[in-house]
Design a protein around this motif. Sequence first.
Motif, PDB file in Angstrom:
ATOM      1  N   LEU A 159       0.825  -1.135  -0.117  1.00 51.16           N
ATOM      2  CA  LEU A 159       0.063   0.206  -0.187  1.00 51.16           C
ATOM      3  C   LEU A 159       0.732   1.448  -0.108  1.00 51.16           C
ATOM      4  CD1 LEU A 159      -2.787   1.287   0.087  1.00 51.16           C
ATOM      5  CD2 LEU A 159      -2.843   1.345   2.650  1.00 51.16           C
ATOM      6  N   PRO A 160       1.813   1.399   0.634  1.00 48.41           N
ATOM      7  CA  PRO A 160       2.706   2.543   0.762  1.00 48.41           C
ATOM      8  C   PRO A 160       3.336   2.927  -0.423  1.00 48.41           C
ATOM      9  CG  PRO A 160       3.106   1.329   2.847  1.00 48.41           C
ATOM     10  CD  PRO A 160       2.329   0.414   2.177  1.00 48.41           C
ATOM     11  N   GLY A 161       3.821   1.728  -1.277  1.00 50.84           N
ATOM     12  CA  GLY A 161       4.151   1.972  -2.453  1.00 50.84           C
ATOM     13  C   GLY A 161       3.354   2.392  -3.410  1.00 50.84           C
ATOM     14  N   ALA A 162       1.917   1.783  -3.588  1.00 49.83           N
ATOM     15  CA  ALA A 162       1.067   2.289  -4.353  1.00 49.83           C
ATOM     16  C   ALA A 162       0.645   3.737  -4.143  1.00 49.83           C
ATOM     17  CB  ALA A 162      -0.206   1.553  -4.111  1.00 49.83           C
ATOM     18  N   VAL A 163       0.731   4.068  -2.971  1.00 48.73           N
ATOM     19  CA  VAL A 163       0.268   5.568  -2.816  1.00 48.73           C
ATOM     20  C   VAL A 163       1.296   6.403  -2.981  1.00 48.73           C
ATOM     21  CG1 VAL A 163      -0.638   7.297  -0.694  1.00 48.73           C
ATOM     22  CG2 VAL A 163      -1.265   4.754  -0.763  1.00 48.73           C
ATOM     23  N   THR A 164       2.481   6.319  -2.615  1.00 49.16           N
ATOM     24  CA  THR A 164       3.547   7.289  -2.898  1.00 49.16           C
ATOM     25  C   THR A 164       3.957   7.319  -4.563  1.00 49.16           C
ATOM     26  OG1 THR A 164       5.105   5.551  -2.447  1.00 49.16           O
ATOM     27  CG2 THR A 164       4.520   6.910  -0.768  1.00 49.16           C
ATOM     28  N   TYR A 198      -3.171   9.347  -2.650  1.00 49.61           N
ATOM     29  CA  TYR A 198      -4.768   9.152  -2.315  1.00 49.61           C
ATOM     30  C   TYR A 198      -5.068   7.585  -2.183  1.00 49.61           C
ATOM     31  CZ  TYR A 198      -5.884   7.765  -7.254  1.00 49.61           C
ATOM     32  OH  TYR A 198      -5.620   7.484  -8.396  1.00 49.61           O
ATOM     33  N   LEU A 199      -6.149   7.403  -1.632  1.00 44.57           N
ATOM     34  CA  LEU A 199      -6.494   5.729  -1.487  1.00 44.57           C
ATOM     35  C   LEU A 199      -7.556   5.659  -2.516  1.00 44.57           C
ATOM     36  CD1 LEU A 199      -4.555   5.707   0.927  1.00 44.57           C
ATOM     37  CD2 LEU A 199      -6.158   4.171   2.105  1.00 44.57           C
ATOM     38  N   CYS A 242     -11.507  12.550  -0.419  1.00 40.13           N
ATOM     39  CA  CYS A 242     -11.139  13.003   0.833  1.00 40.13           C
ATOM     40  C   CYS A 242      -9.649  12.698   1.211  1.00 40.13           C
ATOM     41  CB  CYS A 242     -12.131  12.194   1.761  1.00 40.13           C
ATOM     42  SG  CYS A 242     -13.554  12.852   2.012  1.00 40.13           S
ATOM     43  N   THR A 243      -9.378  11.583   0.844  1.00 37.17           N
ATOM     44  CA  THR A 243      -7.938  11.015   1.174  1.00 37.17           C
ATOM     45  C   THR A 243      -6.865  11.901   0.418  1.00 37.17           C
ATOM     46  OG1 THR A 243      -8.044   9.143  -0.615  1.00 37.17           O
ATOM     47  CG2 THR A 243      -8.697   8.755   1.433  1.00 37.17           C
ATOM     48  N   ARG A 244      -7.138  12.243  -0.884  1.00 36.40           N
ATOM     49  CA  ARG A 244      -6.291  13.173  -1.391  1.00 36.40           C
ATOM     50  C   ARG A 244      -5.980  14.477  -0.647  1.00 36.40           C
ATOM     51  NH1 ARG A 244      -8.697  13.106  -5.678  1.00 36.40           N
ATOM     52  NH2 ARG A 244      -7.618  11.839  -7.109  1.00 36.40           N
ATOM     53  N   LYS A 245      -7.044  15.185  -0.227  1.00 39.44           N
ATOM     54  CA  LYS A 245      -7.278  16.235   0.582  1.00 39.44           C
ATOM     55  C   LYS A 245      -6.563  16.195   1.951  1.00 39.44           C
ATOM     56  CE  LYS A 245      -9.963  20.246   1.722  1.00 39.44           C
ATOM     57  NZ  LYS A 245     -11.307  20.733   2.023  1.00 39.44           N
ATOM     58  N   ALA A 246      -6.753  15.069   2.323  1.00 44.81           N
ATOM     59  CA  ALA A 246      -6.093  14.901   3.700  1.00 44.81           C
ATOM     60  C   ALA A 246      -4.688  15.001   3.716  1.00 44.81           C
ATOM     61  CB  ALA A 246      -6.567  13.500   4.231  1.00 44.81           C
ATOM     62  N   PRO A 297     -10.622   8.644  14.052  1.00 51.64           N
ATOM     63  CA  PRO A 297      -9.071   8.804  14.355  1.00 51.64           C
ATOM     64  C   PRO A 297      -8.503   7.873  14.441  1.00 51.64           C
ATOM     65  CG  PRO A 297     -10.328  10.228  15.895  1.00 51.64           C
ATOM     66  CD  PRO A 297     -11.501   9.182  15.415  1.00 51.64           C
ATOM     67  N   ALA A 298      -8.752   6.712  14.579  1.00 51.16           N
ATOM     68  CA  ALA A 298      -7.565   5.402  14.421  1.00 51.16           C
ATOM     69  C   ALA A 298      -7.571   5.016  12.937  1.00 51.16           C
ATOM     70  CB  ALA A 298      -8.210   4.440  15.335  1.00 51.16           C
ATOM     71  N   THR A 299      -8.535   4.876  12.390  1.00 50.57           N
ATOM     72  CA  THR A 299      -8.501   4.543  11.003  1.00 50.57           C
ATOM     73  C   THR A 299      -7.871   5.636  10.084  1.00 50.57           C
ATOM     74  OG1 THR A 299     -10.730   3.286  11.373  1.00 50.57           O
ATOM     75  CG2 THR A 299     -10.076   3.581   8.873  1.00 50.57           C
ATOM     76  N   ALA A 300      -8.216   6.774  10.409  1.00 51.97           N
ATOM     77  CA  ALA A 300      -7.631   8.111   9.668  1.00 51.97           C
ATOM     78  C   ALA A 300      -5.990   8.039   9.949  1.00 51.97           C
ATOM     79  CB  ALA A 300      -8.193   9.348  10.206  1.00 51.97           C
ATOM     80  N   SER A 301      -5.624   7.607  10.962  1.00 51.25           N
ATOM     81  CA  SER A 301      -4.117   7.415  11.458  1.00 51.25           C
ATOM     82  C   SER A 301      -3.520   6.433  10.463  1.00 51.25           C
ATOM     83  CB  SER A 301      -3.868   7.276  12.918  1.00 51.25           C
ATOM     84  OG  SER A 301      -4.149   5.938  13.354  1.00 51.25           O
ATOM     85  N   ALA A 302      -4.200   5.249  10.362  1.00 47.46           N
ATOM     86  CA  ALA A 302      -3.686   3.999   9.538  1.00 47.46           C
ATOM     87  C   ALA A 302      -3.637   4.806   8.017  1.00 47.46           C
ATOM     88  CB  ALA A 302      -4.751   3.081   9.557  1.00 47.46           C
ATOM     89  N   ILE A 303      -4.569   5.403   7.497  1.00 48.00           N
ATOM     90  CA  ILE A 303      -4.441   6.027   6.175  1.00 48.00           C
ATOM     91  C   ILE A 303      -3.155   6.855   6.140  1.00 48.00           C
ATOM     92  CG2 ILE A 303      -5.547   7.648   4.677  1.00 48.00           C
ATOM     93  CD1 ILE A 303      -8.231   6.267   5.835  1.00 48.00           C
ATOM     94  N   LEU A 304      -2.950   7.773   7.034  1.00 43.96           N
ATOM     95  CA  LEU A 304      -1.963   8.931   6.940  1.00 43.96           C
ATOM     96  C   LEU A 304      -0.752   8.259   7.118  1.00 43.96           C
ATOM     97  CD1 LEU A 304      -3.512  11.522   9.060  1.00 43.96           C
ATOM     98  CD2 LEU A 304      -3.321  11.305   6.636  1.00 43.96           C
ATOM     99  N   ALA A 305      -0.647   7.123   7.969  1.00 46.73           N
ATOM    100  CA  ALA A 305       0.854   6.464   8.141  1.00 46.73           C
ATOM    101  C   ALA A 305       1.195   5.571   6.783  1.00 46.73           C
ATOM    102  CB  ALA A 305       0.757   5.541   9.284  1.00 46.73           C
TER     103      ALA A 305
END
Length: 235
Positions: A48-53, A59-60, A97-101, A123-131
């Motif tokens: 996932l990190p590779g795909a996002v970056t 974004y997700l 939403c994920t792009r804007k975040a 907040p917990a799921t949001a933190s997983a997305i951001l991490a």
Amino acid sequence: MVPEGGLYSSSDPAYWTAALEVYQDAVKAKGRKQPKLLLLDKWYQEELPGAVTQRKEKYLTKEELVKLMEWKLCRGTFRPRLQQLVATNASETVEDCTRKAFELLPDIAAAVKELSKLKAVGPATASAILAAGAPKTAAFMADEAVESIPGLAPVRYTLKHYLCYLDRIQSCVERLNRADERKTWTPHLVERCLWASAVADKLQVASLQVLDGEKEEAGHGPEEADRARKKPRRE
């Protein structure tokens, strides 16, 4: 392996590297009741990190968000209702939403608030997305990691509690990077170490005790963790 006062109290990179070395064993132990966890964790930590970056804008997709939720629930407490609810988000809404975040970073509070507009995302799921997309800025709000930091138990799934947790994580990152000439510690790595140490201790993972004796022989940075895991274990 855990120093007196708990892992969080230590500024010795060797203890943290040792904790990182047992991460996969802790995942396997946790996965005895959740067989999907091994593959899901590999996906979350590596794919996932590779795909996002690699995207022009981070974004997700909806599919990634649904899978991330499955990973989170397998790693923690499984709540079927959340899995069902997160799947009701529209694909376009998830991407927007994920792009804007990610664009709002390093303003963590604003990013979490943006992600919380999505159904089933707190907040917990949001933190997983951001991490997943910004490991140098955010750390996943894992129960075990939060509870291992003095003064933060019991866990409260609020933005205020997450910001307090992240502040303590970032302080730890600074301590470790001052002590480690490689300066490769990140909030995401620190969270993984805290989680691994807590889970391995609770589930009595054998490698936790083995690494205690190997601590003085190990390197002092995260890079050594993968190499050390390949060393033959002393029986």
